[in-house]
Design an enzyme around this catalytic site. Structure first.
Site, PDB file in Angstrom:
ATOM      1  N   GLY A   1       0.825  -1.206   0.000  1.00 49.33           N
ATOM      2  CA  GLY A   1       0.000   0.000   0.000  1.00 49.33           C
ATOM      3  C   GLY A   1       0.853   1.247   0.000  1.00 49.33           C
ATOM      4  O   GLY A   1       2.062   1.177  -0.220  1.00 49.33           O
ATOM      5  N   ASN A   2       0.229   2.377   0.206  1.00 48.34           N
ATOM      6  CA  ASN A   2       0.970   3.643   0.224  1.00 48.34           C
ATOM      7  C   ASN A   2       0.359   4.586   1.258  1.00 48.34           C
ATOM      8  O   ASN A   2      -0.651   4.271   1.875  1.00 48.34           O
ATOM      9  CB  ASN A   2       0.996   4.268  -1.178  1.00 48.34           C
ATOM     10  CG  ASN A   2      -0.396   4.572  -1.701  1.00 48.34           C
ATOM     11  OD1 ASN A   2      -1.096   5.419  -1.172  1.00 48.34           O
ATOM     12  ND2 ASN A   2      -0.811   3.837  -2.729  1.00 48.34           N
ATOM     13  N   ARG A   3       0.977   5.736   1.421  1.00 50.29           N
ATOM     14  CA  ARG A   3       0.612   6.644   2.509  1.00 50.29           C
ATOM     15  C   ARG A   3      -0.445   7.672   2.137  1.00 50.29           C
ATOM     16  O   ARG A   3      -0.639   8.653   2.852  1.00 50.29           O
ATOM     17  CB  ARG A   3       1.857   7.385   3.001  1.00 50.29           C
ATOM     18  CG  ARG A   3       2.894   6.482   3.622  1.00 50.29           C
ATOM     19  CD  ARG A   3       4.040   7.312   4.203  1.00 50.29           C
ATOM     20  NE  ARG A   3       5.134   6.463   4.614  1.00 50.29           N
ATOM     21  CZ  ARG A   3       5.152   5.760   5.750  1.00 50.29           C
ATOM     22  NH1 ARG A   3       4.115   5.825   6.580  1.00 50.29           N
ATOM     23  NH2 ARG A   3       6.190   5.008   6.050  1.00 50.29           N
ATOM     24  N   SER A   4      -1.122   7.487   1.027  1.00 47.71           N
ATOM     25  CA  SER A   4      -2.150   8.456   0.662  1.00 47.71           C
ATOM     26  C   SER A   4      -3.234   8.512   1.745  1.00 47.71           C
ATOM     27  O   SER A   4      -3.696   7.476   2.219  1.00 47.71           O
ATOM     28  CB  SER A   4      -2.792   8.048  -0.668  1.00 47.71           C
ATOM     29  OG  SER A   4      -3.899   8.884  -0.943  1.00 47.71           O
TER      30      SER A   4
ATOM     31  N   ALA B   1      -3.898   7.579  -5.261  1.00 44.85           N
ATOM     32  CA  ALA B   1      -2.523   7.082  -5.373  1.00 44.85           C
ATOM     33  C   ALA B   1      -2.630   5.608  -5.763  1.00 44.85           C
ATOM     34  O   ALA B   1      -2.896   4.745  -4.923  1.00 44.85           O
ATOM     35  CB  ALA B   1      -1.788   7.246  -4.053  1.00 44.85           C
TER      36      ALA B   1
END
Ligand code: C5P
Length: 234
Positions: A29-32, A97
């Protein structure tokens, strides 16, 4: 008072991060946080637009009033929801994102530790949804009148790295507007403020002063109305 200038327009906005599963309990995943996309959805609805928000993983954000919210997890699910709706949409804003890569294998069972150490994670490239929208419009599958807006989160020091990457990305993706913001070092992701530029395919470049994501959203909507013959009338 906010302008009430988006009446009669359908907006489709993606927000948040995608999660690409590895096994039943793990994902890439990502930090969006989704805050910028939610701010856009809220502001567009307040200005009279009919708004559908397709949301991935986000911070704990309330659904914006008067907005239809659809939840997705993966880039493939996001792609499906966006492509289904884009042909009946006036403005598509890809603020999500989206993971560039996903694991090739989805293990049905939780991946175990082994004496041989960790197994490498094999990745494959996700299709670029934004570029796909532009192609679909060129192919006539989406109306010519549909505006397509992308985001670029770029790392780099101050203006140059970030802005140059943004210009190249606008040309490569072929969208009508690209909102460029600097990320990393606590910039943008998860924050309540943002800064950057709005780059238009026609060459216009608008610097965005450091401000709230709400202010940024209204600047982005203003730039969209400038593009559209049916917008910005009030
Ligand atoms: O190439 P990059 O990921 O930096 O481009 C960011 C823009 O492209 C964002 O608008 C994002 O929503 C979109 N994107 C997409 N599909 C992908 C990757 C990014 O639509 N697979």
């Amino acid at each position: 008072a906010l302008p009430y200038d988006l009446v009669g327009l359908k907006f489709l906005i993606s927000a948040g991060g995608t999660r690409e599963p590895l096994d039943p309990v793990r994902y890439l995943g990502n930090r969006s946080s989704g805050k910028q996309g939610y701010a856009l959805a809220r502001a567009a609805a307040q200005r009279g637009a009919q708004v559908t928000l397709v949301a991935g993983a986000t911070a704990d954000l309330a659904d914006p009033a008067g907005v239809e919210v659809i939840r997705i997890a993966t880039a493939a699910q996001l792609s499906e929801e966006i492509s289904k709706r884009a042909p009946e949409t006036d403005v598509v804003i890809m603020a999500a994102a989206v993971a560039d890569f996903r694991p090739v294998h989805l293990s049905g069972a939780k991946i175990k530790k082994s004496d041989k150490g960790p197994a490498p994670i094999e990745l494959t490239t996700n299709p670029d949804i934004l570029a796909g929208l532009v192609r679909a419009r060129r192919a006539g599958e989406i109306p010519d009148t549909t505006s397509i807006v992308g985001f670029a989160a770029e790392t780099g020091d101050e203006h140059h790295g970030v802005l140059d990457h943004g210009r190249a990305k606008l040309a490569r993706k072929g969208c009508d507007l690209l909102v460029v913001n600097a990320v990393g070092d606590g910039k943008a992701f998860g924050m309540d403020h943002n800064t950057g530029w709005i780059l238009a395919a026609g060459g216009d470049e608008t610097a965005l002063p450091l401000g709230s994501k709400t202010l940024m959203a209204s600047r982005i909507l203003d730039a969209i109305t400038v593009l559209r013959p049916d917008g910005g009338g009030t």
